[in-house]
Design a protein around this motif. Structure first.
Motif, mmCIF file in Angstrom:
data_model
loop_
_atom_site.group_PDB
_atom_site.id
_atom_site.type_symbol
_atom_site.label_atom_id
_atom_site.label_comp_id
_atom_site.label_asym_id
_atom_site.label_seq_id
_atom_site.Cartn_x
_atom_site.Cartn_y
_atom_site.Cartn_z
ATOM 1 N N VAL A 5 0.833 -1.201 0.000
ATOM 2 C CA VAL A 5 0.000 0.000 0.000
ATOM 3 C C VAL A 5 0.872 1.256 0.000
ATOM 4 C CG1 VAL A 5 -1.596 1.342 1.446
ATOM 5 C CG2 VAL A 5 -1.985 -1.099 1.080
ATOM 6 N N ARG A 6 0.402 2.276 -0.735
ATOM 7 C CA ARG A 6 0.989 3.615 -0.709
ATOM 8 C C ARG A 6 -0.076 4.565 -0.181
ATOM 9 N NH1 ARG A 6 5.411 5.324 -3.448
ATOM 10 N NH2 ARG A 6 6.580 3.720 -4.530
ATOM 11 N N LEU A 7 0.259 5.295 0.878
ATOM 12 C CA LEU A 7 -0.645 6.309 1.408
ATOM 13 C C LEU A 7 -0.116 7.662 0.969
ATOM 14 C CD1 LEU A 7 -1.188 5.038 5.080
ATOM 15 C CD2 LEU A 7 -2.495 4.477 3.021
ATOM 16 N N GLY A 8 -0.925 8.403 0.198
ATOM 17 C CA GLY A 8 -0.501 9.694 -0.325
ATOM 18 C C GLY A 8 -0.366 10.747 0.751
ATOM 19 N N ASP A 9 0.389 11.792 0.444
ATOM 20 C CA ASP A 9 0.592 12.906 1.373
ATOM 21 C C ASP A 9 -0.750 13.447 1.858
ATOM 22 O OD1 ASP A 9 3.284 12.628 0.802
ATOM 23 O OD2 ASP A 9 3.429 14.459 -0.394
ATOM 24 N N ASN A 10 -0.796 13.843 3.109
ATOM 25 C CA ASN A 10 -1.945 14.497 3.741
ATOM 26 C C ASN A 10 -3.185 13.614 3.845
ATOM 27 O OD1 ASN A 10 -0.419 16.982 3.766
ATOM 28 N ND2 ASN A 10 -0.913 17.141 1.599
ATOM 29 N N SER A 11 -3.058 12.316 3.628
ATOM 30 C CA SER A 11 -4.234 11.443 3.717
ATOM 31 C C SER A 11 -4.564 11.142 5.180
ATOM 32 C CB SER A 11 -4.032 10.153 2.919
ATOM 33 O OG SER A 11 -2.901 9.457 3.353
ATOM 34 N N ILE A 12 -5.836 10.782 5.402
ATOM 35 C CA ILE A 12 -6.320 10.428 6.734
ATOM 36 C C ILE A 12 -7.002 9.072 6.635
ATOM 37 C CG2 ILE A 12 -7.908 11.021 8.610
ATOM 38 C CD1 ILE A 12 -7.571 13.970 7.780
ATOM 39 N N ILE A 13 -6.628 8.159 7.527
ATOM 40 C CA ILE A 13 -7.215 6.830 7.585
ATOM 41 C C ILE A 13 -8.092 6.787 8.829
ATOM 42 C CG2 ILE A 13 -6.760 4.359 7.577
ATOM 43 C CD1 ILE A 13 -5.491 6.033 5.185
ATOM 44 N N ALA A 14 -9.395 6.562 8.642
ATOM 45 C CA ALA A 14 -10.337 6.551 9.763
ATOM 46 C C ALA A 14 -10.027 5.385 10.702
ATOM 47 C CB ALA A 14 -11.768 6.442 9.245
ATOM 48 N N ALA A 15 -10.353 5.563 11.966
ATOM 49 C CA ALA A 15 -10.121 4.527 12.975
ATOM 50 C C ALA A 15 -10.767 3.216 12.562
ATOM 51 C CB ALA A 15 -10.681 4.988 14.315
ATOM 52 N N GLY A 16 -10.074 2.116 12.815
ATOM 53 C CA GLY A 16 -10.597 0.776 12.564
ATOM 54 C C GLY A 16 -10.595 0.349 11.106
ATOM 55 N N SER A 17 -9.899 1.064 10.253
ATOM 56 C CA SER A 17 -9.883 0.745 8.824
ATOM 57 C C SER A 17 -8.866 -0.338 8.500
ATOM 58 C CB SER A 17 -9.548 1.997 8.005
ATOM 59 O OG SER A 17 -10.525 2.990 8.200
ATOM 60 N N VAL A 18 -9.128 -1.066 7.410
ATOM 61 C CA VAL A 18 -8.170 -2.017 6.858
ATOM 62 C C VAL A 18 -7.846 -1.534 5.448
ATOM 63 C CG1 VAL A 18 -7.712 -4.396 6.200
ATOM 64 C CG2 VAL A 18 -9.099 -3.915 8.227
ATOM 65 N N VAL A 19 -6.611 -1.060 5.265
ATOM 66 C CA VAL A 19 -6.213 -0.462 3.992
ATOM 67 C C VAL A 19 -5.495 -1.514 3.159
ATOM 68 C CG1 VAL A 19 -4.985 1.438 2.888
ATOM 69 C CG2 VAL A 19 -6.002 1.765 5.146
ATOM 70 N N THR A 20 -6.118 -1.886 2.031
ATOM 71 C CA THR A 20 -5.578 -2.926 1.158
ATOM 72 C C THR A 20 -5.145 -2.384 -0.201
ATOM 73 O OG1 THR A 20 -7.785 -3.457 0.348
ATOM 74 C CG2 THR A 20 -6.983 -4.723 2.249
ATOM 75 N N ARG A 21 -5.470 -1.093 -0.473
ATOM 76 C CA ARG A 21 -5.134 -0.463 -1.755
ATOM 77 C C ARG A 21 -4.533 0.912 -1.508
ATOM 78 N NH1 ARG A 21 -10.861 -1.246 -4.186
ATOM 79 N NH2 ARG A 21 -11.002 -3.483 -3.926
ATOM 80 N N ASP A 22 -3.886 1.438 -2.534
ATOM 81 C CA ASP A 22 -3.290 2.767 -2.427
ATOM 82 C C ASP A 22 -4.348 3.818 -2.098
ATOM 83 O OD1 ASP A 22 -0.980 1.505 -3.156
ATOM 84 O OD2 ASP A 22 -0.797 2.471 -5.111
ATOM 85 N N VAL A 23 -3.905 4.851 -1.379
ATOM 86 C CA VAL A 23 -4.766 5.973 -1.018
ATOM 87 C C VAL A 23 -4.172 7.227 -1.661
ATOM 88 C CG1 VAL A 23 -5.618 7.389 0.900
ATOM 89 C CG2 VAL A 23 -5.464 4.887 1.149
ATOM 90 N N SER A 24 -5.010 7.957 -2.401
ATOM 91 C CA SER A 24 -4.559 9.176 -3.078
ATOM 92 C C SER A 24 -4.228 10.263 -2.067
ATOM 93 C CB SER A 24 -5.648 9.695 -4.016
ATOM 94 O OG SER A 24 -5.935 8.741 -4.998
ATOM 95 N N PRO A 25 -3.349 11.200 -2.458
ATOM 96 C CA PRO A 25 -3.064 12.332 -1.571
ATOM 97 C C PRO A 25 -4.343 13.101 -1.247
ATOM 98 C CG PRO A 25 -1.486 12.253 -3.377
ATOM 99 C CD PRO A 25 -2.553 11.239 -3.680
ATOM 100 N N ASN A 26 -4.363 13.720 -0.065
ATOM 101 C CA ASN A 26 -5.473 14.586 0.364
ATOM 102 C C ASN A 26 -6.807 13.854 0.430
ATOM 103 O OD1 ASN A 26 -3.581 16.757 0.294
ATOM 104 N ND2 ASN A 26 -3.924 16.906 -1.894
ATOM 105 N N SER A 27 -6.788 12.574 0.751
ATOM 106 C CA SER A 27 -8.014 11.776 0.820
ATOM 107 C C SER A 27 -8.287 11.309 2.238
ATOM 108 C CB SER A 27 -7.885 10.529 -0.062
ATOM 109 O OG SER A 27 -7.698 10.883 -1.401
ATOM 110 N N VAL A 28 -9.571 11.157 2.561
ATOM 111 C CA VAL A 28 -9.994 10.516 3.793
ATOM 112 C C VAL A 28 -10.621 9.190 3.388
ATOM 113 C CG1 VAL A 28 -11.482 10.636 5.825
ATOM 114 C CG2 VAL A 28 -10.467 12.733 4.906
ATOM 115 N N VAL A 29 -10.113 8.082 3.961
ATOM 116 C CA VAL A 29 -10.662 6.761 3.671
ATOM 117 C C VAL A 29 -11.035 6.076 4.976
ATOM 118 C CG1 VAL A 29 -9.322 6.527 1.526
ATOM 119 C CG2 VAL A 29 -8.428 5.563 3.647
#
Length: 184
Positions: free
Chosen positions: A148-172
């Motif tokens: 996984v790549r987490l883009g700059d300034n991204s936010i991952i919500a509590a309890g998340s399971v990140v299996t794919r890249d996250v774009s910059p400036n995104s909340v997932v």
């Protein structure tokens, strides 16, 4: 007074433990009660906080490289608060990142997925680097999976399971994590 002495003592113990395990770290490192296993290379930037929360009874920060070529690199001004990183290959964290209690970062599957019990325990394991950009905030009890790549300034919500890249400036958020919104 006792609290100040306790914090100073914990910091000294942490520095000794990191040196004992061959970890390179920058100035103004803070922290307490961490788990360190370093068969590879661990590098920590300046002004980093490695806290086990609270005091390590519930969530301990851990940095584990499992093989000679494994790397964990943590940028400047990062806060790891009860965060565990397991690396068989490579985990890179940019500057100004924050991690909540119970966060797990894994660059591997830990075990083979074969139905054969011997192969499951001793077979090849899937591995892929985890790259976390600058100013990323990973909420409590989230899991960041291999590749996984987490883009700059991204936010991952509590309890998340990140299996794919996250774009910059995104909340997932969610399991698996999905886009919630873009940050302006």
């Amino acid at each position: 007074m006792f609290i100040l002495i306790s914090k100073a003592f914990n910091r000294i113990i942490l520095h000794l433990k990191l040196r004992l395990h061959g970890v390179r770290y920058g100035s103004s490192l803070r922290g307490n009660n961490c788990v360190i296993k370093n068969k590879g290379r661990i590098e920590i930037g300046d002004r980093v906080s490695l806290n086990s929360c609270p005091g390590g009874e519930m969530f301990r920060t851990g940095l584990l490289t499992h093989f000679k070529n494994a790397v964990i690199k943590i940028g400047n001004d990062c806060n790891l608060n009860g965060t565990f990183i397991h690396s068989r290959k490579k985990v890179v964290i940019g500057d100004y990142c924050m991690f909540g209690p119970g966060v797990m970062i894994l660059d591997n599957d830990s075990h083979n997925t074969s139905i054969d019990p011997l192969v499951r325990r001793t077979g090849e394991v899937n591995e892929a680097p985890v790259i976390i950009g600058k100013n990323v905030w990973v909420g409590m009890r989230s899991i960041i999976m291999k590749g996984v790549r987490l883009g700059d300034n991204s936010i991952i919500a509590a309890g998340s399971v990140v299996t794919r890249d996250v774009s910059p400036n995104s909340v997932v958020g969610g399991n698996p994590a999905k886009l919630i919104r873009i940050i302006d």
